[in-house]
Design an enzyme around this catalytic site. Sequence first.
Site, PDB file in Angstrom:
ATOM      1  N   ASP A  29       0.852  -1.189   0.000  1.00  0.00           N
ATOM      2  CA  ASP A  29       0.000   0.000   0.000  1.00  0.00           C
ATOM      3  C   ASP A  29       0.891   1.243   0.000  1.00  0.00           C
ATOM      4  OD1 ASP A  29      -3.212   0.510   1.051  1.00  0.00           O
ATOM      5  OD2 ASP A  29      -1.802   2.198   1.076  1.00  0.00           O
ATOM      6  N   ILE A  30       0.502   2.227  -0.824  1.00  0.00           N
ATOM      7  CA  ILE A  30       1.307   3.439  -0.976  1.00  0.00           C
ATOM      8  C   ILE A  30       1.298   4.295   0.301  1.00  0.00           C
ATOM      9  CG2 ILE A  30      -0.427   5.047  -1.919  1.00  0.00           C
ATOM     10  CD1 ILE A  30       1.635   5.587  -4.201  1.00  0.00           C
ATOM     11  N   ASN A  85     -12.740  -3.026   2.661  1.00  0.00           N
ATOM     12  CA  ASN A  85     -13.812  -2.052   2.753  1.00  0.00           C
ATOM     13  C   ASN A  85     -14.715  -2.267   1.546  1.00  0.00           C
ATOM     14  OD1 ASN A  85     -12.522  -0.875   5.017  1.00  0.00           O
ATOM     15  ND2 ASN A  85     -11.217   0.353   3.677  1.00  0.00           N
ATOM     16  N   GLN A  92     -14.628   2.230   1.274  1.00  0.00           N
ATOM     17  CA  GLN A  92     -13.953   1.872   0.028  1.00  0.00           C
ATOM     18  C   GLN A  92     -13.741   3.122  -0.820  1.00  0.00           C
ATOM     19  OE1 GLN A  92     -15.903  -1.127  -2.412  1.00  0.00           O
ATOM     20  NE2 GLN A  92     -14.140  -1.305  -3.782  1.00  0.00           N
ATOM     21  N   HIS A  98     -10.169  -5.005  -3.169  1.00  0.00           N
ATOM     22  CA  HIS A  98      -8.794  -5.228  -2.687  1.00  0.00           C
ATOM     23  C   HIS A  98      -8.847  -5.620  -1.225  1.00  0.00           C
ATOM     24  CE1 HIS A  98      -9.864  -0.975  -2.484  1.00  0.00           C
ATOM     25  NE2 HIS A  98      -9.136  -0.889  -1.381  1.00  0.00           N
ATOM     26  N   HIS A 100      -7.074  -5.832   2.244  1.00  0.00           N
ATOM     27  CA  HIS A 100      -5.961  -5.248   3.007  1.00  0.00           C
ATOM     28  C   HIS A 100      -5.379  -6.323   3.924  1.00  0.00           C
ATOM     29  CE1 HIS A 100      -6.743  -0.878   2.256  1.00  0.00           C
ATOM     30  NE2 HIS A 100      -7.989  -1.291   2.090  1.00  0.00           N
TER      31      HIS A 100
HETATM   32  P1  5GP Z   1      -9.744   1.574   0.320  1.00  0.00           P
HETATM   33  O1  5GP Z   1     -10.100   2.690   1.252  1.00  0.00           O
HETATM   34  O2  5GP Z   1     -10.338   1.767  -1.061  1.00  0.00           O
HETATM   35  O3  5GP Z   1     -10.051   0.226   0.900  1.00  0.00           O
HETATM   36  O4  5GP Z   1      -8.182   1.611   0.216  1.00  0.00           O
HETATM   37  C1  5GP Z   1      -7.455   1.911  -0.938  1.00  0.00           C
HETATM   38  C2  5GP Z   1      -6.009   1.719  -0.589  1.00  0.00           C
HETATM   39  O5  5GP Z   1      -5.245   1.738  -1.760  1.00  0.00           O
HETATM   40  C3  5GP Z   1      -5.467   2.819   0.339  1.00  0.00           C
HETATM   41  O6  5GP Z   1      -4.915   2.210   1.483  1.00  0.00           O
HETATM   42  C4  5GP Z   1      -4.448   3.531  -0.527  1.00  0.00           C
HETATM   43  O7  5GP Z   1      -3.334   3.963   0.213  1.00  0.00           O
HETATM   44  C5  5GP Z   1      -4.065   2.493  -1.556  1.00  0.00           C
HETATM   45  N1  5GP Z   1      -3.720   3.050  -2.863  1.00  0.00           N
HETATM   46  C6  5GP Z   1      -4.473   3.928  -3.581  1.00  0.00           C
HETATM   47  N2  5GP Z   1      -3.855   4.221  -4.745  1.00  0.00           N
HETATM   48  C7  5GP Z   1      -2.699   3.490  -4.755  1.00  0.00           C
HETATM   49  C8  5GP Z   1      -1.633   3.377  -5.704  1.00  0.00           C
HETATM   50  O8  5GP Z   1      -1.619   3.992  -6.763  1.00  0.00           O
HETATM   51  N3  5GP Z   1      -0.615   2.536  -5.385  1.00  0.00           N
HETATM   52  C9  5GP Z   1      -0.602   1.830  -4.207  1.00  0.00           C
HETATM   53  N4  5GP Z   1       0.449   1.047  -3.986  1.00  0.00           N
HETATM   54  N5  5GP Z   1      -1.594   1.926  -3.293  1.00  0.00           N
HETATM   55  C10 5GP Z   1      -2.622   2.744  -3.567  1.00  0.00           C
END
Ligand code: 5GP
Length: 133
Positions: A29-30, A85, A92, A98, A100
């Site tokens: 995760d970034i 999420n 989400q 995805h 986590h």
């Molecule tokens: P969500 O809230 O949708 O469950 O989480 C999305 C996750 O994806 C976040 O933790 C965010 O930091 C990660 N993320 C979003 N864009 C990128 C990206 O371009 N590269 C990587 N490695 N992680 C990403």
Amino acid sequence: MDCIFCKIGKSEIPAHKVYEDKYCFAFLDIKPHAKGHTVVIPKKHAVTLFDLDDTSAKELLLGVKKVMTILQKKLSPDGFNVGWNQGSEAGQVVPHLHIHIMPRYIGDGGGSMHSIIKNPGELGVEEVAKKFK
Ligand code: 5GP
Ligand code: ZN
């Protein structure tokens, strides 16, 4: 399709890959919430688990297990929180399913799944249970 996670899954956008097979792709995760915070995606585009075919769903869980095994070997965490999420109300942000994987370490100050929400609503457990009969 203009989906950032589809592009990462096809290696069209760079990411720190942790694991890849025919069905899934895992990358760091970034914005990590824990050391080694990894997300595992199905290569097939699906917004939520409801949109994913059963074979891909089974393979996704196997992918999660493989990634956890890799993280255990490389980072020696003391535990994990694993989940996703589903839907914007649940947090989400990226509309491609995805999972986590958050490695946990003694003294890291984090909570458990139970800290996501504590609002059981008006109905008692017995009343909710009636809906499944
Ligand atoms: P969500 O809230 O949708 O469950 O989480 C999305 C996750 O994806 C976040 O933790 C965010 O930091 C990660 N993320 C979003 N864009 C990128 C990206 O371009 N590269 C990587 N490695 N992680 C990403
Ligand atoms: Zn996608």
